[in-house]
Design a protein around this motif. Structure first.
Motif, short mmCIF file in Angstrom:
data_model
loop_
_atom_site.label_atom_id
_atom_site.label_comp_id
_atom_site.label_asym_id
_atom_site.label_seq_id
_atom_site.Cartn_x
_atom_site.Cartn_y
_atom_site.Cartn_z
N ARG A 281 0.84 -1.20 0.00
CA ARG A 281 0.00 0.00 0.00
C ARG A 281 0.87 1.25 0.00
N LEU A 282 1.96 1.22 0.76
CA LEU A 282 2.90 2.34 0.77
C LEU A 282 3.52 2.55 -0.62
N ALA A 283 3.85 1.44 -1.29
CA ALA A 283 4.42 1.52 -2.63
C ALA A 283 3.41 2.09 -3.63
N VAL A 284 2.14 1.73 -3.47
CA VAL A 284 1.09 2.29 -4.34
C VAL A 284 1.01 3.80 -4.11
N ARG A 285 1.01 4.21 -2.84
CA ARG A 285 0.92 5.64 -2.53
C ARG A 285 2.13 6.41 -3.05
N ALA A 286 3.29 5.75 -3.05
CA ALA A 286 4.51 6.41 -3.53
C ALA A 286 4.59 6.41 -5.06
N GLY A 287 3.66 5.71 -5.73
CA GLY A 287 3.62 5.71 -7.18
C GLY A 287 4.49 4.65 -7.83
N TRP A 288 4.96 3.66 -7.06
CA TRP A 288 5.85 2.63 -7.60
C TRP A 288 5.12 1.35 -8.00
N LEU A 289 3.97 1.09 -7.38
CA LEU A 289 3.27 -0.18 -7.60
C LEU A 289 1.85 0.11 -8.07
N LYS A 290 1.38 -0.69 -9.02
CA LYS A 290 0.02 -0.55 -9.50
C LYS A 290 -0.96 -1.17 -8.51
N GLU A 291 -2.11 -0.56 -8.40
CA GLU A 291 -3.15 -1.05 -7.50
C GLU A 291 -3.52 -2.50 -7.81
N ALA A 292 -3.50 -2.88 -9.07
CA ALA A 292 -3.88 -4.25 -9.46
C ALA A 292 -2.93 -5.28 -8.86
N ALA A 293 -1.65 -4.94 -8.72
CA ALA A 293 -0.69 -5.87 -8.12
C ALA A 293 -1.00 -6.07 -6.64
#
Length: 363
Positions: A281-293
């Protein structure tokens, strides 16, 4: 399905094999004899494991011409102490062990950590073999050479990197695990797919029912693949100077959850499962990980009966607990954050409010 699979941990002169298969406990003596060392052993275990598997281990040692003594330690993290290791030194002396002898750890991570530390320090180091009987130990703690005991001030503060000569993982021993223990071990398995290999993650997705039901073929493939991934990481960074830190994915948050629950509320794997969701979730917020992953991760953890939320946990309290984690360096927390399924990055500088916001979404 092969009866036994082999994984090599490449560490130069300290290289060793991991054997993964069925009906391996009864052949433990034969496996040790092929390494050409002494024929005396101290077997370290706990009461439950020895009741289940002691006769098989003793039969294997007897048929290979070993003499042995059994040291049965109480089960539980609270017994992972220097006092317990002192008991092992005493038993090793009674057994007449020398530098050609063996210490054989039969059990889960607590047994393996203590037996390994005793082997590392008795006579400045004698032969050591891991015979892990839990999923968590087979895929994680038995591989890589981390040994140690706890101190009143923290977990695993006293220890050594000391590689075994051999790891013997008999998947038949996993059938006796309670369902909650099985699930907790699967958290570390999912971790390997997230940090290293998307194809392995897909294998887990495609075989989740068979794995949950403990069918032998997918379980053997799962254990072998997990060991292979950890072996690759350890071979490149034996003493956790860099790359090996990626094995801590989910653990910074997870250790904080364990501490908040006073090490009674959460099993380690359960806390790591939620920790992986928080890190993602932190990675999604930081823009590194897609929500789908992140959604794929949550679906797989849920299929393995693992938690993906920590209801009632205060984000600020968790933050404070995380600061005490032993993986913090000079007051700074290190985060292992995914940028895709099958890859992570090591991040040392992150905004505290961003972290608290990510936690708040998962509690």
């Amino acid at each position: 399905m092969k009866r036994v699979e082999k994984v090599k941990v490449e560490l130069g002169r300290r290289s060793y094999e991991i054997l993964v298969g069925r009906q391996l406990l009864v052949q433990i003596g034969e496996s040790l004899a092929t390494l050409g060392k002494g024929r005396r052993a101290l077997v370290v275990t706990n009461p439950l494991v020895w009741d289940l598997y002691g006769s098989e281990v003793e039969k294997g040692l007897r048929e290979a011409g070993f003499s042995w003594r059994v040291a049965i330690l109480p089960d539980g993290e609270e017994y992972k102490t220097l006092e317990s290791v002192q008991t092992l030194y005493d038993q090793a002396l009674v057994a007449g062990l020398d530098r050609q002898s063996w210490i054989v750890a039969v059990g889960g991570g607590v047994v393996g950590d203590m037996a390994g530390f005793a082997a590392a320090t008795f006579m400045r180091g004698i032969n050591f073999v891991q015979v892990p009987t839990t999923l968590l130990a087979q895929v994680d703690s038995s591989v890589g050479g981390k040994t140690g005991v706890n101190h009143p001030k923290g977990k695993n503060l006293i220890g050594a990197f000391y590689q075994p000569r051999l790891v013997v993982s008999d998947i038949d021993s996993l059938n006796s695990l309670p369902e909650r223990e099985w699930a907790a071990g699967l958290a570390e398995v999912v971790k390997y797919g997230m940090i290293w290999n998307e194809f392995f993650f897909e294998f887990l997705e495609q075989n989740k029912e068979g794995i949950w039901q403990r069918q032998a073929q997918p379980v053997q493939e799962m254990v072998k693949a997990s060991c292979s991934i950890k072996a690759q990481v350890v071979s490149q960074d034996e003493q956790e100077q860099g790359l090996r830190a990626i094995l801590n994915f989910g653990h910074t948050f997870g250790h904080g959850l364990e501490a908040l629950g006073q090490y009674r509320e959460w099993k380690h794997g359960e806390a790591v499962a939620v920790g992986m969701v928080m890190a993602s979730r932190l990675a999604v917020r930081a823009g590194w990980l897609k929500e789908a992953a992140l959604e794929r991760l949550e679906r797989l953890l849920t299929a393995f009966n693992l938690p993906v939320r920590a209801p009632g946990v205060d984000p600020e309290a968790l933050w404070q607990a995380m600061l005490y984690d032993k993986k913090g360096e000079e007051g700074r927390l290190t985060f292992i954050l995914p940028d895709r399924i099958g890859g992570v990055k090591i991040v040392k500088e992150l905004d505290r409010q961003l972290i608290l916001a990510a936690i708040a979404e998962v509690v």
